[in-house]
Enzyme design. Structure first.
Site, mmCIF file in Angstrom:
data_model
loop_
_atom_site.group_PDB
_atom_site.id
_atom_site.type_symbol
_atom_site.label_atom_id
_atom_site.label_comp_id
_atom_site.label_asym_id
_atom_site.label_seq_id
_atom_site.Cartn_x
_atom_site.Cartn_y
_atom_site.Cartn_z
ATOM 1 N N ASN A 39 0.573 -1.299 0.581
ATOM 2 C CA ASN A 39 0.041 0.116 -0.030
ATOM 3 C C ASN A 39 0.582 1.774 -0.102
ATOM 4 O OD1 ASN A 39 0.838 0.258 2.844
ATOM 5 N ND2 ASN A 39 -0.871 -0.632 3.823
ATOM 6 N N ASP A 80 -9.551 -8.979 -0.053
ATOM 7 C CA ASP A 80 -8.665 -8.362 1.022
ATOM 8 C C ASP A 80 -9.215 -6.378 0.494
ATOM 9 O OD1 ASP A 80 -6.827 -8.040 3.168
ATOM 10 O OD2 ASP A 80 -5.566 -7.474 1.515
#
Length: 357
Positions: free
Chosen positions: A43, A232
Site C-alpha cells: 500500500n 482483501d
C-alpha cells in the site's frame, strides 16, 4: 514425488520432498521459495497487502496438495481450495523484504487434504527473519476429466497416532462450520443513498470483476488465491472509508469457498463493516458469481469471510477506530455477533499469552 505441472509455471520452482513407506506417503514438505516484495505488492505506506500474502499462501498449498493427490497411479486431478482457517498477520511485511513461504501436509481424509503454511519475512540487509503468518488450508482433488467430480486422496503415514486423531478432529470441526456458514449465507449487500458517516452503509463497498484466463487454473476455474486477494482489497477499501487513515490486515477469520468460480463469470465482491472495537474493525466480505454466458445457472454465493483491520498512524502506531453506528435490526444483530467473535478471540489470545504453571 513426481509432480505434474497443473497449476502455473511457478510450480516448477518449488521442491516437494517426501519419503515412501509400504503403507503410503510420509507427510510431504514444500520447500520455501524466496520472493522479494516490490512496490506493487504494497500500500501507500509500504506495508505489503494482506491479499498478496494470502495469494502466496494459497499458491504453496495448491502446489503441495495437487502434487500429493497425483503421487499415485490413478485419475489425474487438481486440488481446489475449500477453506482457509483463521489467519493472523503477526508482523507487517515491507517493500524490499524477502518472503519465504513453506508448506506441509498435516492430515488427509478420504476426499480432502489439510495443509499448514508458514510465512517468514527476511531483511536481506541485516539477515533478520521473523514469522509473519501461519495458516491452515483445506483442499479437495477435482478430476481433470470432470472438475465437478471429487476424487479420493492418497493416504499418508503419521509418525504418531495422535497426529492422525488430532487431524481428524480438525477435519470434523471445519466440515461442520463450513456447512453452518453455507446455510446462513443468503444476505445481499444493497447500496444506500446519502448514508451518514460511521454507519454500515457509509463504508460498504463492492467490486465487480470479469473472470479471465489469467485468473484461472488451466482447467477453467479461479485460483483461490486470486479470490482471496480481491476479497482483501474490498475489505481494505471498507476499512479505509470508515476511518480515513492507513489501514492493514490484522487477521482473517475462516474463508469458506462454497462453490467453484468458472472462467467467464462476473463476480461481485461486497464488503460491509460488522463490528468495531476500540482499535479494530471487522468486515464481512461476500463473493457472488454470475455465470453470464450460461443461462442454465443462476447467481450463487461462491465465498465468504470476515477480515479484521487496524488503523495506523504515519509512524505505524495503532490508532483508535471510529465507532460503528448500526442502524437496522440486522446490522445490530451482526454487530453483536461480531462482538462475540471479538471477545472469544481476545480470550484465546490472552490464554495463550499466560505462562504455563
Amino acid at each position: 514425488v513426481t509432480g505434474v505441472p497443473l497449476l502455473t509455471g511457478v510450480s516448477e520452482l518449488w521442491h516437494v520432498s517426501t519419503s515412501q513407506s509400504s503403507q503410503g506417503l510420509m507427510l510431504p514438505l514444500l520447500s520455501p521459495l524466496p520472493r522479494i516484495m516490490r512496490p506493487d505488492d504494497a500500500n501507500v505506506a509500504g506495508n505489503v497487502h494482506g491479499g498478496t500474502i494470502l495469494k502466496m499462501i494459497e499458491e504453496a498449498g495448491a502446489i503441495i496438495s495437487t502434487r500429493h493427490c497425483n503421487s499415485q497411479n490413478g485419475e489425474r486431478c487438481v486440488a481446489a481450495l475449500a477453506r482457509v482457517e483463521r489467519t493472523d498477520f503477526l508482523s507487517p511485511m515491507c517493500i524490499g523484504e524477502v518472503a519465504h513461504v513453506s508448506a506441509e501436509i498435516t492430515y488427509t481424509s478420504k476426499h480432502s487434504v489439510e495443509v499448514q503454511v508458514n510465512v517468514m519475512s527476511e531483511n536481506i540487509l541485516t539477515g533478520t527473519k521473523k514469522l509473519t503468518n501461519k495458516a491452515t488450508l483445506w483442499y479437495v482433488p477435482l478430476s481433470l476429466k470432470n472438475v465437478d467430480k471429487v476424487l479420493e486422496v492418497p493416504p499418508v503415514v503419521y509418525s504418531r497416532q495422535e497426529q492422525e486423531e488430532e487431524g481428524r478432529k480438525r477435519y470434523e470441526a471445519q466440515k461442520l462450520e463450513r456447512m453452518e456458514t453455507k446455510w446462513r449465507n443468503g444476505d445481499i449487500v444493497q447500496p444506500v443513498l446519502n448514508p451518514e458517516p460511521n454507519t454500515v452503509s457509509y463504508s460498504q463497498s463492492s467490486l465487480i470483476h470479469l473472470v479471465g484466463p489469467s485468473d484461472c487454473t488451466l482447467h477453467g476455474f479461479v485460483h483461490g488465491g486470486v479470490t482471496m486477494k480481491l476479497m482483501d482489497e474490498v475489505a481494505g477499501i471498507v476499512a479505509a472509508r470508515h476511518c480515513k487513515t492507513n489501514i492493514v490486515t490484522a487477521s482473517v477469520d475462516a474463508i469458506n469457498f462454497h462453490d467453484k468460480i468458472r472462467k467467464g463469470c462476473v463476480i461481485t465482491i461486497s464488503g460491509r463493516m460488522t463490528f468495531t472495537s476500540n482499535k479494530s474493525m471487522e468486515i464481512e466480505v461476500l463473493v457472488d458469481a454470475d455465470p453470464v454466458v450460461d443461462n442454465s445457472q443462476k447467481r450463487y454465493r461462491a465465498a465468504s469471510a470476515f477480515f479484521t483491520y487496524v488503523s495506523l498512524s504515519q509512524e505505524g502506531k495503532s490508532l483508535p477506530v471510529p465507532q460503528l453506528v448500526p442502524e437496522t435490526e440486522d446490522e445490530k444483530k451482526r454487530f453483536e455477533e461480531g462482538k462475540g467473535r471479538y471477545v472469544q478471540m481476545k480470550a484465546k489470545r490472552q490464554g495463550r499469552a499466560e505462562p504455563q504453571p
